[in-house]
Motif scaffolding. Structure first.
Motif, PDB file in Angstrom:
ATOM      1  N   GLU A   1     -16.300   6.028   2.015  1.00 56.79           N
ATOM      2  CA  GLU A   1     -15.360   4.936   2.331  1.00 56.79           C
ATOM      3  C   GLU A   1     -14.027   5.150   1.625  1.00 56.79           C
ATOM      4  O   GLU A   1     -12.951   4.944   2.198  1.00 56.79           O
ATOM      5  N   ASP A   2     -14.115   5.572   0.357  1.00 57.69           N
ATOM      6  CA  ASP A   2     -12.889   5.861  -0.411  1.00 57.69           C
ATOM      7  C   ASP A   2     -12.060   6.953   0.271  1.00 57.69           C
ATOM      8  O   ASP A   2     -10.843   6.838   0.420  1.00 57.69           O
ATOM      9  N   ARG A   3     -12.763   8.022   0.648  1.00 57.54           N
ATOM     10  CA  ARG A   3     -12.062   9.150   1.276  1.00 57.54           C
ATOM     11  C   ARG A   3     -11.432   8.708   2.600  1.00 57.54           C
ATOM     12  O   ARG A   3     -10.306   9.091   2.916  1.00 57.54           O
ATOM     13  N   ARG A   4     -12.145   7.950   3.376  1.00 52.62           N
ATOM     14  CA  ARG A   4     -11.601   7.498   4.664  1.00 52.62           C
ATOM     15  C   ARG A   4     -10.410   6.560   4.466  1.00 52.62           C
ATOM     16  O   ARG A   4      -9.474   6.550   5.257  1.00 52.62           O
ATOM     17  N   ALA A   5     -10.474   5.753   3.400  1.00 48.77           N
ATOM     18  CA  ALA A   5      -9.350   4.840   3.125  1.00 48.77           C
ATOM     19  C   ALA A   5      -8.083   5.637   2.806  1.00 48.77           C
ATOM     20  O   ALA A   5      -6.988   5.281   3.243  1.00 48.77           O
ATOM     21  N   VAL A   6      -8.264   6.742   2.055  1.00 52.42           N
ATOM     22  CA  VAL A   6      -7.095   7.593   1.747  1.00 52.42           C
ATOM     23  C   VAL A   6      -6.533   8.202   3.027  1.00 52.42           C
ATOM     24  O   VAL A   6      -5.319   8.200   3.267  1.00 52.42           O
ATOM     25  N   LEU A   7      -7.443   8.713   3.884  1.00 52.84           N
ATOM     26  CA  LEU A   7      -6.987   9.322   5.143  1.00 52.84           C
ATOM     27  C   LEU A   7      -6.263   8.296   6.003  1.00 52.84           C
ATOM     28  O   LEU A   7      -5.231   8.602   6.610  1.00 52.84           O
TER      29      LEU A   7
ATOM     30  N   ILE B   1       0.851  -1.195   0.000  1.00 54.71           N
ATOM     31  CA  ILE B   1       0.000   0.000   0.000  1.00 54.71           C
ATOM     32  C   ILE B   1       0.885   1.243   0.000  1.00 54.71           C
ATOM     33  O   ILE B   1       0.624   2.205  -0.709  1.00 54.71           O
ATOM     34  N   GLY B   2       1.951   1.157   0.820  1.00 56.88           N
ATOM     35  CA  GLY B   2       2.865   2.290   0.935  1.00 56.88           C
ATOM     36  C   GLY B   2       3.456   2.671  -0.399  1.00 56.88           C
ATOM     37  O   GLY B   2       3.625   3.848  -0.699  1.00 56.88           O
ATOM     38  N   THR B   3       3.768   1.663  -1.239  1.00 55.35           N
ATOM     39  CA  THR B   3       4.339   1.945  -2.555  1.00 55.35           C
ATOM     40  C   THR B   3       3.399   2.838  -3.351  1.00 55.35           C
ATOM     41  O   THR B   3       3.829   3.809  -3.971  1.00 55.35           O
ATOM     42  N   HIS B   4       2.104   2.494  -3.325  1.00 57.26           N
ATOM     43  CA  HIS B   4       1.134   3.249  -4.123  1.00 57.26           C
ATOM     44  C   HIS B   4       0.895   4.638  -3.551  1.00 57.26           C
ATOM     45  O   HIS B   4       0.851   5.620  -4.298  1.00 57.26           O
ATOM     46  N   ILE B   5       0.719   4.702  -2.213  1.00 56.81           N
ATOM     47  CA  ILE B   5       0.433   6.020  -1.621  1.00 56.81           C
ATOM     48  C   ILE B   5       1.648   6.929  -1.728  1.00 56.81           C
ATOM     49  O   ILE B   5       1.515   8.120  -2.011  1.00 56.81           O
ATOM     50  N   GLU B   6       2.858   6.343  -1.547  1.00 59.54           N
ATOM     51  CA  GLU B   6       4.069   7.162  -1.680  1.00 59.54           C
ATOM     52  C   GLU B   6       4.201   7.660  -3.121  1.00 59.54           C
ATOM     53  O   GLU B   6       4.547   8.811  -3.359  1.00 59.54           O
ATOM     54  N   GLY B   7       3.912   6.761  -4.057  1.00 58.06           N
ATOM     55  CA  GLY B   7       3.998   7.138  -5.474  1.00 58.06           C
ATOM     56  C   GLY B   7       2.998   8.228  -5.817  1.00 58.06           C
ATOM     57  O   GLY B   7       3.311   9.166  -6.561  1.00 58.06           O
TER      58      GLY B   7
ATOM     59  N   THR C   1      -5.855  29.014   2.219  1.00 59.47           N
ATOM     60  CA  THR C   1      -5.014  28.409   1.181  1.00 59.47           C
ATOM     61  C   THR C   1      -4.603  26.993   1.594  1.00 59.47           C
ATOM     62  O   THR C   1      -4.590  26.070   0.767  1.00 59.47           O
ATOM     63  N   VAL C   2      -4.301  26.831   2.872  1.00 62.15           N
ATOM     64  CA  VAL C   2      -3.924  25.490   3.359  1.00 62.15           C
ATOM     65  C   VAL C   2      -5.098  24.525   3.188  1.00 62.15           C
ATOM     66  O   VAL C   2      -4.919  23.379   2.737  1.00 62.15           O
ATOM     67  N   LYS C   3      -6.292  25.001   3.530  1.00 57.46           N
ATOM     68  CA  LYS C   3      -7.479  24.139   3.386  1.00 57.46           C
ATOM     69  C   LYS C   3      -7.670  23.741   1.925  1.00 57.46           C
ATOM     70  O   LYS C   3      -8.005  22.586   1.623  1.00 57.46           O
ATOM     71  N   THR C   4      -7.428  24.692   1.031  1.00 58.70           N
ATOM     72  CA  THR C   4      -7.565  24.398  -0.403  1.00 58.70           C
ATOM     73  C   THR C   4      -6.526  23.367  -0.840  1.00 58.70           C
ATOM     74  O   THR C   4      -6.842  22.408  -1.557  1.00 58.70           O
ATOM     75  N   TYR C   5      -5.277  23.578  -0.399  1.00 62.74           N
ATOM     76  CA  TYR C   5      -4.197  22.640  -0.750  1.00 62.74           C
ATOM     77  C   TYR C   5      -4.581  21.218  -0.305  1.00 62.74           C
ATOM     78  O   TYR C   5      -4.439  20.251  -1.080  1.00 62.74           O
ATOM     79  N   ILE C   6      -5.036  21.106   0.931  1.00 56.61           N
ATOM     80  CA  ILE C   6      -5.320  19.769   1.475  1.00 56.61           C
ATOM     81  C   ILE C   6      -6.520  19.143   0.764  1.00 56.61           C
ATOM     82  O   ILE C   6      -6.501  17.950   0.434  1.00 56.61           O
ATOM     83  N   HIS C   7      -7.517  19.945   0.507  1.00 54.39           N
ATOM     84  CA  HIS C   7      -8.709  19.457  -0.200  1.00 54.39           C
ATOM     85  C   HIS C   7      -8.329  18.924  -1.592  1.00 54.39           C
ATOM     86  O   HIS C   7      -8.700  17.809  -1.975  1.00 54.39           O
ATOM     87  N   ARG C   8      -7.538  19.702  -2.317  1.00 55.97           N
ATOM     88  CA  ARG C   8      -7.142  19.285  -3.682  1.00 55.97           C
ATOM     89  C   ARG C   8      -6.204  18.074  -3.625  1.00 55.97           C
ATOM     90  O   ARG C   8      -6.312  17.164  -4.454  1.00 55.97           O
ATOM     91  N   ALA C   9      -5.319  18.066  -2.644  1.00 53.34           N
ATOM     92  CA  ALA C   9      -4.391  16.938  -2.532  1.00 53.34           C
ATOM     93  C   ALA C   9      -5.147  15.642  -2.244  1.00 53.34           C
ATOM     94  O   ALA C   9      -4.875  14.603  -2.848  1.00 53.34           O
ATOM     95  N   ARG C  10      -6.109  15.716  -1.341  1.00 55.53           N
ATOM     96  CA  ARG C  10      -6.891  14.514  -1.019  1.00 55.53           C
ATOM     97  C   ARG C  10      -7.645  14.012  -2.247  1.00 55.53           C
ATOM     98  O   ARG C  10      -7.698  12.810  -2.505  1.00 55.53           O
ATOM     99  N   ASN C  11      -8.221  14.952  -2.988  1.00 53.79           N
ATOM    100  CA  ASN C  11      -8.974  14.543  -4.180  1.00 53.79           C
ATOM    101  C   ASN C  11      -8.070  13.888  -5.214  1.00 53.79           C
ATOM    102  O   ASN C  11      -8.431  12.881  -5.831  1.00 53.79           O
TER     103      ASN C  11
END
Lengths: 196, 211
Positions: free
Chosen positions: B40-46, A133-139, A175-185
């Protein structure tokens, strides 16, 4: 004296009075968070080591100029972030792989560039699974813009509140909230195929 | 059916949504598999982000940093280091330093003893004389203090003593005393330099074995 029971401010106060043990305690507390942040930003172990050293040397040599009105963690992360950004502006980062640098010429170099987690408490099965999982999330993190990467790492890996992330990155809270929102998406899109 | 916006679903996923909105989204999700899957997807990412490990730099990182850090020195440590630097490092050094430093003490002590041996001189009288002369000297330091000192009783006594020395020992005798005094001063200076300000030289013997 048991430094591990003191707050950052108390340890800094002792460092200002010339106690070497206090300097070492600050390094012990922040070497992994600072190195991890810089490593994930520049994506090169050797450069991350050098930049982490530079960060600590800058911080500890300027300990007399530290303003106790701010959190010590904000100050050191801010210097780490700026040091890494300066480096990124100078050089193009490599592609991140927890299996080692793609530019390693020998087996020894490859081994030396493997990402080594600080925790060794996982079982081998857990480690193999998390490494996958780490490989994918790190990538996926490696493809984010540097600003998004810093914000998401400080917020989720280091557990810093949005206000502190804004202070570290020297940008408004919105701006931080925007960065985090876009990064998560972006991360969600990139990891969607895994159904993690 | 109207779905909650992406922002609301994100806030619901990370627990930052207000309580009133939270129950509204929860009741919607109870009937909407699409929004449930997105949360669920969002929580999995978090969760994956929170599980990211911290990396450790190579062993000896702290030592490498500390080698280039200047530790501020408190004043008492600085003063202690200065005193330690000035202290003799060997027994002969201590002996010579004590001998050299005792010379002025002997002169002062001898002079004081000679003065106090006079019946008309008392310790209180000496103190009053010394403080008066000091106050007078401080007041008149810019108005001929040197010429006044030369005309004082002590100066007259010193001149008389030197004249007597010339008369009894002759110019050769005075010259010999001056040369001896100069040699003693030079020897003292060399000893001070050798034992106080220079590290003791270490003799090293190198041995080469050949087979």
């Amino acid at each position: 004296m048991e430094y591990d029971k003191l707050s950052d401010q108390e340890v800094v106060e002792r460092a200002r009075r010339g106690r070497e043990a206090a300097f070492r305690e600050l390094i012990r507390r922040y070497e992994r968070p600072v190195f991890s942040l810089i490593y994930r930003l520049v994506r090169d172990r050797e450069r991350a080591e050098d930049l982490s050293q530079d960060t600590f040397i800058k911080v500890l040599n300027a300990i007399d100029r530290y303003d106790p009105a701010f959190k010590f963690s904000s100050w050191i992360f801010k210097i780490a972030h700026n040091t890494a950004l300066d480096e990124l502006r100078r050089k193009q980062p490599d592609t991140l792989s927890i299996h080692g640098s793609p530019h390693a010429a020998t087996a020894d170099e490859l081994e030396a560039t493997v990402l080594t987690p600080a925790s060794t408490e996982e079982t081998p099965e857990d480690f193999a699974s998390s490494r996958e999982i780490g490989t994918h999330i790190e990538g996926a993190i490696a493809t984010l813009r540097a600003e998004y990467r810093t914000a998401i790492l400080l917020c989720h890996v280091e557990g810093r509140p949005y206000e502190e992330v804004a202070q570290i990155m020297d940008v408004p809270l919105g701006t931080v909230k925007t960065y985090i929102h876009r990064a998560r998406n972006e991360l969600r899109k990139q990891l969607a195929h895994l159904r993690i | 059916m109207t779905h909650p916006t992406g922002d609301r679903l994100e806030a619901y996923s990370d627990g930052s949504l207000r309580e009133a909105d939270r129950s509204a989204v929860a009741s919607h999700m109870a009937h909407c598999s699409q929004c449930r899957a997105e949360v669920e997807d969002r929580r999995a990412v978090l969760a994956a982000l929170s599980a990211l490990p911290r990396f450790a730099p190579r062993t000896g990182f702290a030592d490498r940093v500390m080698a280039r850090v200047r530790i501020p020195e408190p004043w008492h440590a600085w003063a202690g280091a200065l005193v330690a630097r000035l202290m003799p490092r060997t027994t002969p050094g201590w002996a010579f330093a004590a001998a050299v430093l005792s010379v002025p003490m002997l002169f002062v002590g001898g002079f004081a003893a000679w003065l106090l041996s006079k019946s008309y001189v008392t310790a209180h009288g000496l103190w009053v004389y010394a403080t008066d002369r000091f106050a007078e000297g401080a007041n008149q330091v810019t108005t001929g203090a040197v010429s006044r000192a030369l005309q004082s009783d002590v100066s007259a006594w010193l001149v008389a003593a030197l004249t007597g020395l010339f008369d009894s020992a002759g110019s050769r005798g005075v010259g010999a005393i001056a040369i001896a005094g100069g040699l003693v001063v030079m020897l003292s200076a060399w000893i001070l330099y050798r034992y106080l300000f220079r590290s003791p030289a270490r003799s090293t013997t190198h041995v080469t074995y050949s087979f």
